[in-house]
Design a protein around this motif. Sequence first.
Motif, PDB file in Angstrom:
ATOM      1  N   VAL A   1       6.369  -3.913  -0.148  1.00  0.00           N
ATOM      2  CA  VAL A   1       5.570  -2.719   0.125  1.00  0.00           C
ATOM      3  C   VAL A   1       6.343  -1.771   1.044  1.00  0.00           C
ATOM      4  N   SER A   2       6.291  -0.490   0.731  1.00  0.00           N
ATOM      5  CA  SER A   2       6.777   0.557   1.639  1.00  0.00           C
ATOM      6  C   SER A   2       5.584   1.399   2.054  1.00  0.00           C
ATOM      7  N   ASP A   3       5.783   2.287   2.995  1.00  0.00           N
ATOM      8  CA  ASP A   3       4.664   3.103   3.464  1.00  0.00           C
ATOM      9  C   ASP A   3       4.101   3.970   2.334  1.00  0.00           C
ATOM     10  N   ASP A   4       4.932   4.296   1.357  1.00  0.00           N
ATOM     11  CA  ASP A   4       4.488   5.138   0.240  1.00  0.00           C
ATOM     12  C   ASP A   4       3.779   4.354  -0.859  1.00  0.00           C
ATOM     13  N   THR A   5       3.856   3.019  -0.815  1.00  0.00           N
ATOM     14  CA  THR A   5       3.292   2.221  -1.908  1.00  0.00           C
ATOM     15  C   THR A   5       2.108   1.355  -1.452  1.00  0.00           C
ATOM     16  N   ILE A   6       1.567   1.650  -0.272  1.00  0.00           N
ATOM     17  CA  ILE A   6       0.460   0.838   0.251  1.00  0.00           C
ATOM     18  C   ILE A   6      -0.763   0.924  -0.657  1.00  0.00           C
ATOM     19  N   ASP A   7      -1.107   2.116  -1.137  1.00  0.00           N
ATOM     20  CA  ASP A   7      -2.261   2.256  -2.023  1.00  0.00           C
ATOM     21  C   ASP A   7      -2.079   1.440  -3.299  1.00  0.00           C
ATOM     22  N   ALA A   8      -0.878   1.442  -3.839  1.00  0.00           N
ATOM     23  CA  ALA A   8      -0.604   0.648  -5.038  1.00  0.00           C
ATOM     24  C   ALA A   8      -0.712  -0.846  -4.736  1.00  0.00           C
TER      25      ALA A   8
ATOM     26  N   ARG B   1      -2.915   2.330   8.575  1.00  0.00           N
ATOM     27  CA  ARG B   1      -4.036   2.721   9.434  1.00  0.00           C
ATOM     28  C   ARG B   1      -5.140   3.426   8.647  1.00  0.00           C
ATOM     29  N   ASN B   2      -4.843   3.903   7.446  1.00  0.00           N
ATOM     30  CA  ASN B   2      -5.843   4.583   6.632  1.00  0.00           C
ATOM     31  C   ASN B   2      -6.718   3.615   5.824  1.00  0.00           C
ATOM     32  N   ILE B   3      -6.358   2.334   5.848  1.00  0.00           N
ATOM     33  CA  ILE B   3      -7.078   1.352   5.038  1.00  0.00           C
ATOM     34  C   ILE B   3      -8.202   0.733   5.861  1.00  0.00           C
ATOM     35  N   ASN B   4      -9.435   0.890   5.377  1.00  0.00           N
ATOM     36  CA  ASN B   4     -10.567   0.189   5.978  1.00  0.00           C
ATOM     37  C   ASN B   4     -10.751  -1.113   5.204  1.00  0.00           C
ATOM     38  N   PHE B   5     -10.288  -2.199   5.769  1.00  0.00           N
ATOM     39  CA  PHE B   5     -10.277  -3.470   5.050  1.00  0.00           C
ATOM     40  C   PHE B   5     -11.684  -3.957   4.739  1.00  0.00           C
ATOM     41  N   GLN B   6     -12.621  -3.698   5.645  1.00  0.00           N
ATOM     42  CA  GLN B   6     -13.992  -4.133   5.395  1.00  0.00           C
ATOM     43  C   GLN B   6     -14.590  -3.413   4.198  1.00  0.00           C
ATOM     44  N   GLU B   7     -14.437  -2.094   4.158  1.00  0.00           N
ATOM     45  CA  GLU B   7     -14.995  -1.334   3.036  1.00  0.00           C
ATOM     46  C   GLU B   7     -14.224  -1.601   1.742  1.00  0.00           C
ATOM     47  N   GLU B   8     -12.926  -1.779   1.861  1.00  0.00           N
ATOM     48  CA  GLU B   8     -12.080  -1.951   0.677  1.00  0.00           C
ATOM     49  C   GLU B   8     -12.351  -3.279  -0.018  1.00  0.00           C
ATOM     50  N   PHE B   9     -12.539  -4.348   0.770  1.00  0.00           N
ATOM     51  CA  PHE B   9     -12.639  -5.674   0.175  1.00  0.00           C
ATOM     52  C   PHE B   9     -13.966  -6.381   0.436  1.00  0.00           C
ATOM     53  N   GLY B  10     -14.698  -5.975   1.447  1.00  0.00           N
ATOM     54  CA  GLY B  10     -15.893  -6.719   1.824  1.00  0.00           C
ATOM     55  C   GLY B  10     -17.153  -6.312   1.102  1.00  0.00           C
TER      56      GLY B  10
ATOM     57  N   HIS C   1     -12.396  -4.984  14.892  1.00  0.00           N
ATOM     58  CA  HIS C   1     -13.399  -5.620  14.045  1.00  0.00           C
ATOM     59  C   HIS C   1     -14.574  -4.700  13.744  1.00  0.00           C
ATOM     60  N   GLY C   2     -14.967  -3.897  14.697  1.00  0.00           N
ATOM     61  CA  GLY C   2     -16.138  -3.060  14.498  1.00  0.00           C
ATOM     62  C   GLY C   2     -15.934  -1.925  13.526  1.00  0.00           C
ATOM     63  N   THR C   3     -14.690  -1.558  13.262  1.00  0.00           N
ATOM     64  CA  THR C   3     -14.398  -0.418  12.385  1.00  0.00           C
ATOM     65  C   THR C   3     -13.797  -0.817  11.058  1.00  0.00           C
ATOM     66  N   GLY C   4     -13.102  -1.950  11.010  1.00  0.00           N
ATOM     67  CA  GLY C   4     -12.427  -2.363   9.789  1.00  0.00           C
ATOM     68  C   GLY C   4     -11.002  -1.860   9.675  1.00  0.00           C
ATOM     69  N   TYR C   5     -10.534  -1.127  10.678  1.00  0.00           N
ATOM     70  CA  TYR C   5      -9.190  -0.544  10.643  1.00  0.00           C
ATOM     71  C   TYR C   5      -8.242  -1.281  11.592  1.00  0.00           C
ATOM     72  N   ALA C   6      -6.956  -1.259  11.243  1.00  0.00           N
ATOM     73  CA  ALA C   6      -5.903  -1.646  12.181  1.00  0.00           C
ATOM     74  C   ALA C   6      -5.544  -0.408  12.994  1.00  0.00           C
ATOM     75  N   ALA C   7      -5.556  -0.533  14.309  1.00  0.00           N
ATOM     76  CA  ALA C   7      -5.335   0.630  15.168  1.00  0.00           C
ATOM     77  C   ALA C   7      -3.882   1.089  15.156  1.00  0.00           C
ATOM     78  N   LEU C   8      -2.970   0.178  14.882  1.00  0.00           N
ATOM     79  CA  LEU C   8      -1.546   0.524  14.893  1.00  0.00           C
ATOM     80  C   LEU C   8      -0.793  -0.473  14.044  1.00  0.00           C
ATOM     81  N   VAL C   9       0.054   0.017  13.161  1.00  0.00           N
ATOM     82  CA  VAL C   9       0.972  -0.828  12.408  1.00  0.00           C
ATOM     83  C   VAL C   9       2.337  -0.166  12.498  1.00  0.00           C
ATOM     84  N   SER C  10       3.172  -0.663  13.360  1.00  0.00           N
ATOM     85  CA  SER C  10       4.469  -0.043  13.622  1.00  0.00           C
ATOM     86  C   SER C  10       5.282   0.080  12.344  1.00  0.00           C
ATOM     87  N   SER C  11       5.899   1.233  12.157  1.00  0.00           N
ATOM     88  CA  SER C  11       6.808   1.577  11.059  1.00  0.00           C
ATOM     89  C   SER C  11       6.097   1.752   9.718  1.00  0.00           C
TER      90      SER C  11
END
Length: 444
Positions: free
Chosen positions: A146-153, A200-209, A185-195
């Motif tokens: 995965v690269s930063d440009d292919t996260i959605d894929a 940070r745009n992915i809400n894991f709870q909404e996306e998968f839960g 945990h309360g938002t579903g987001y990662a606050a920081l992912v270096s590089s």
Amino acid sequence: MRENSESSPSQSTSQPFSTDHLAPSIPDFTEDPIRKPVPQSVVSERNRSRTLWHLYHYGISSRAQIAKALGLTPAAITKITARLIDAGIVAETGDMKGSKRRRSIGLNIDTERFHFIGVKFARSLVQIGVFDLKGRCLSLTDMPRVSDDTIDAAIASTHETIDSLLQTDPDIVAIGMAVPGPYLHGTGYAALVSSMPHWRNINFQEEFGQNCPVPVFIEQDARAGALAQRLFGGLADSGSLAYFLLGEGVGLGVIENGRLVYGNLGASTELGHVSIDAIDGRKCECGNVGCLECYCSAGAIHQRIDELGIIPGSGSMAHLEACQALFALADGQNKDTEQTREARRLVAEIGRYVGYGCVIICNAFNPRRIVLGDIGALGGRHLLDSAQNVVDERVIPEIAQSTEITLSSLPTDAAVLGAAATAITQFLDRPSYFRTDRPPGNSG
């Protein structure tokens, strides 16, 4: 409480370690006049969980043995186990020797019957595995890098793979996910992912839960790794355990008295963003300088390898490949070359930074055991010895001597196993929450 109710405890119990510590999601119900009465259904669920944890760790046991270990009456255990047998989670295994030469019927969990999907989201890596209740890997899929440009894929491909697994394996009862921290945990987001800022745009709870036919549980990767160590690394009785993740990022998961440490937003134990050089340190994407992650993460190690030029072609390698090449070179037997010596010096340097992290862990959490895991732990004995020397030099002797620092005995992809451990822990904590028979469906 009624003496013969499912939840009634006896006054004495004797067991190697408290099974209360093995069910972190189930609250402690010590009587407190300020608290409201605890619903009977909640107490009953807690005792079902305690029974499952006992069988999970000790294997085949009679009802009498379980009652004695948990401090419950035989009548209560009969009700508890009947409920678990009806749900198909526990089964009778036949006669076994009981006390006073009496015959007893053994009970056990069919650990091969229930399957769990584990998904590891790292910065550039996504792995998806299927595991049984004891952590035995049934399948493992490495998704494309995965690269930063292919996260959605990558997210779309993850959905497709999960859907396929759910369609073909009706024994899957839950999904666990390990995501980079700090995970809120309360938002579903990662606050920081270096590089890799797009994570940070992915809400894991909404996306998968949502709209998934089985429960989905999401945990920060280092905490998931700590759960894996407790479940599958032989550390169930550690009491206090710190898992020091040295992967594409640096993280920490702490289990204290059987419970994960979270903090206010779920962002505690973010060791990777503690500064170890606040004046002249390397700039970190979090806005701080001298963060530990800038010195002993896989990316930082890869950068040093490139700077020193000791691994030919390292610039085109993935972080894992470059680190593996470095550690193999440093561990080379009977190769007294300048390149080998330089590799060992670099591993010792990395080990010192790991040691600084261990000093922080010792002073902040005072765990009984610190386990080094993921890519950095491949540095092996050279790295561990360097880290231990720093701890011996910089930590109060009584604390240093009572803290065991070890390398993880789990595979380097333990984060995907930790993702499964997150779901397995919930299954053992809250058995009534899960459907043991389900129709196939999609992941949302």
